[in-house]
Design a protein around this motif. Structure first.
Motif, PDB file in Angstrom:
ATOM      1  N   GLN A 100       0.905  -1.397   0.071  1.00 17.00           N
ATOM      2  CA  GLN A 100      -0.125  -0.011   0.001  1.00 17.00           C
ATOM      3  C   GLN A 100       0.658   1.140   0.067  1.00 17.00           C
ATOM      4  OE1 GLN A 100      -2.795  -0.048   3.302  1.00 17.00           O
ATOM      5  NE2 GLN A 100      -3.806  -2.048   2.651  1.00 17.00           N
ATOM      6  N   ARG A 101       0.404   2.355  -0.345  1.00 19.45           N
ATOM      7  CA  ARG A 101       0.816   3.568  -0.275  1.00 19.45           C
ATOM      8  C   ARG A 101       0.760   4.018   1.398  1.00 19.45           C
ATOM      9  NH1 ARG A 101      -0.877   7.819  -2.456  1.00 19.45           N
ATOM     10  NH2 ARG A 101       1.127   8.803  -2.405  1.00 19.45           N
ATOM     11  N   GLY A 104       3.753   9.266   1.870  1.00 21.03           N
ATOM     12  CA  GLY A 104       4.233   9.470   0.341  1.00 21.03           C
ATOM     13  C   GLY A 104       5.051   8.412  -0.175  1.00 21.03           C
ATOM     14  N   PRO A 179       5.489  11.351  -5.472  1.00 23.05           N
ATOM     15  CA  PRO A 179       4.044  12.000  -5.736  1.00 23.05           C
ATOM     16  C   PRO A 179       3.147  10.702  -5.969  1.00 23.05           C
ATOM     17  CG  PRO A 179       6.015  12.776  -7.208  1.00 23.05           C
ATOM     18  CD  PRO A 179       6.370  11.501  -6.467  1.00 23.05           C
ATOM     19  N   GLN A 180       1.920  10.957  -5.867  1.00 23.17           N
ATOM     20  CA  GLN A 180       0.676  10.080  -5.709  1.00 23.17           C
ATOM     21  C   GLN A 180       0.807   9.534  -7.145  1.00 23.17           C
ATOM     22  OE1 GLN A 180      -3.162  11.418  -4.798  1.00 23.17           O
ATOM     23  NE2 GLN A 180      -3.909   9.365  -5.041  1.00 23.17           N
ATOM     24  N   PRO A 181       0.746   9.823  -8.171  1.00 21.64           N
ATOM     25  CA  PRO A 181       0.536   9.082  -9.476  1.00 21.64           C
ATOM     26  C   PRO A 181       1.733   8.086  -9.410  1.00 21.64           C
ATOM     27  CG  PRO A 181       0.387  11.414 -10.064  1.00 21.64           C
ATOM     28  CD  PRO A 181       0.805  11.269  -8.512  1.00 21.64           C
ATOM     29  N   GLU A 182       3.126   8.491  -9.103  1.00 19.69           N
ATOM     30  CA  GLU A 182       4.060   7.550  -9.238  1.00 19.69           C
ATOM     31  C   GLU A 182       4.218   6.677  -8.199  1.00 19.69           C
ATOM     32  OE1 GLU A 182       7.847   9.950  -9.152  1.00 19.69           O
ATOM     33  OE2 GLU A 182       7.497  10.666 -11.160  1.00 19.69           O
ATOM     34  N   GLY A 183       3.651   7.113  -6.970  1.00 18.29           N
ATOM     35  CA  GLY A 183       3.321   6.084  -6.053  1.00 18.29           C
ATOM     36  C   GLY A 183       2.322   5.070  -6.176  1.00 18.29           C
ATOM     37  N   ASP A 184       1.367   5.389  -6.798  1.00 19.96           N
ATOM     38  CA  ASP A 184       0.165   4.489  -7.045  1.00 19.96           C
ATOM     39  C   ASP A 184       0.796   3.528  -8.199  1.00 19.96           C
ATOM     40  OD1 ASP A 184      -1.594   5.706  -5.794  1.00 19.96           O
ATOM     41  OD2 ASP A 184      -2.630   6.751  -7.017  1.00 19.96           O
ATOM     42  N   ARG A 187       3.144   0.894  -6.359  1.00 19.93           N
ATOM     43  CA  ARG A 187       2.432   0.217  -5.485  1.00 19.93           C
ATOM     44  C   ARG A 187       1.764  -1.152  -6.356  1.00 19.93           C
ATOM     45  NH1 ARG A 187      -3.015   2.633  -4.581  1.00 19.93           N
ATOM     46  NH2 ARG A 187      -2.981   2.053  -6.436  1.00 19.93           N
TER      47      ARG A 187
END
Length: 228
Positions: A100-101, A104, A179-184, A187
């Protein structure tokens, strides 16, 4: 054991999960050596950049956060205390992990909370507090730059770390901040990478004493089995 700047008590996975995780991070704390990083397709950044922060700690979940030895304490005493402490503990079983994220970064976390795990973490923090040197002004200032709640500030003052006791959350860190898009995206990639190993409950039956070398890399010094 000698020459280490800081010590910590970690939960370090074993078996296939450890091997895949160490290969992903590029540091094998058990062997004390760098290892070639697993090549995964479609990463948002190069693996070396994604893992730069967690690599130095090795694959782990923090139980007693890193600390310098207090005056009058030594490595042998810490080793003996850890051996005695773990001898009185019984294994605990966690629900399966999920990728999961978390804030950050990306981490493996339990799919459900565990009161036994929370109790273990709190007891470990308290038991080894006599070995911890007080934080320096510089260390405190660095922590105060974070956005801490009043309770986290109080925990920082008392225990030298803000995310202990009721603020503790078990996690095995797999990336630095993204950042969220890269983290998603990461994941999902890591969920597929670890998928064959995520179905079963996780048994915690040991803690590991870790030492940080002069280059900031953590080494697994000893694994203490629970025998209570």
């Amino acid at each position: 054991m000698n020459g280490f700047a800081r010590y910590a008590l970690y939960m370090v996975p074993e078996g296939d999960f450890y091997r895949k995780g160490a290969d992903w991070l590029g540091w094998d704390s058990a062997e004390g050596r760098a290892c070639p990083q697993t090549a995964l397709a479609d990463l948002p950044k190069p693996a070396g950049a994604i893992t730069a922060t967690p690599r130095k700690y090795g694959l782990h979940a923090t139980i007693k956060p890193p600390f310098r030895l207090a005056p009058g304490m030594d490595e042998d005493g810490l080793d003996k205390a850890a051996r005695a402490f773990c001898a009185g503990l019984a294994p605990i079983t966690l629900p399966p992990l999920a990728i999961q994220r978390l804030g950050g970064f990306v981490a493996a976390v339990p799919t459900q909370p565990s009161a036994d795990l929370q109790a273990l973490a709190s007891a470990t923090v308290a038991a080894f507090e006599p070995f911890r040197a007080p934080l320096t002004e510089g260390e405190l200032a660095k922590r105060h730059k974070s956005r801490l709640t009043p309770r986290q500030e109080a925990l920082l003052t008392r225990w030298g770390y803000p995310f202990v006791m009721e603020e503790f959350r078990f996690h095995i860190t797999l990336s630095g901040a993204l950042p969220q898009p890269e983290g998603d995206r990461l994941r999902d990639i890591l969920a597929a990478y670890f998928a064959p190993l995520l179905a079963n409950p996780v048994v915690i039956d040991s803690l590991c004493l870790m030492g940080e070398d002069q280059e900031g890399l953590f080494h697994l010094l000893h694994r203490y089995r629970f025998s209570g």
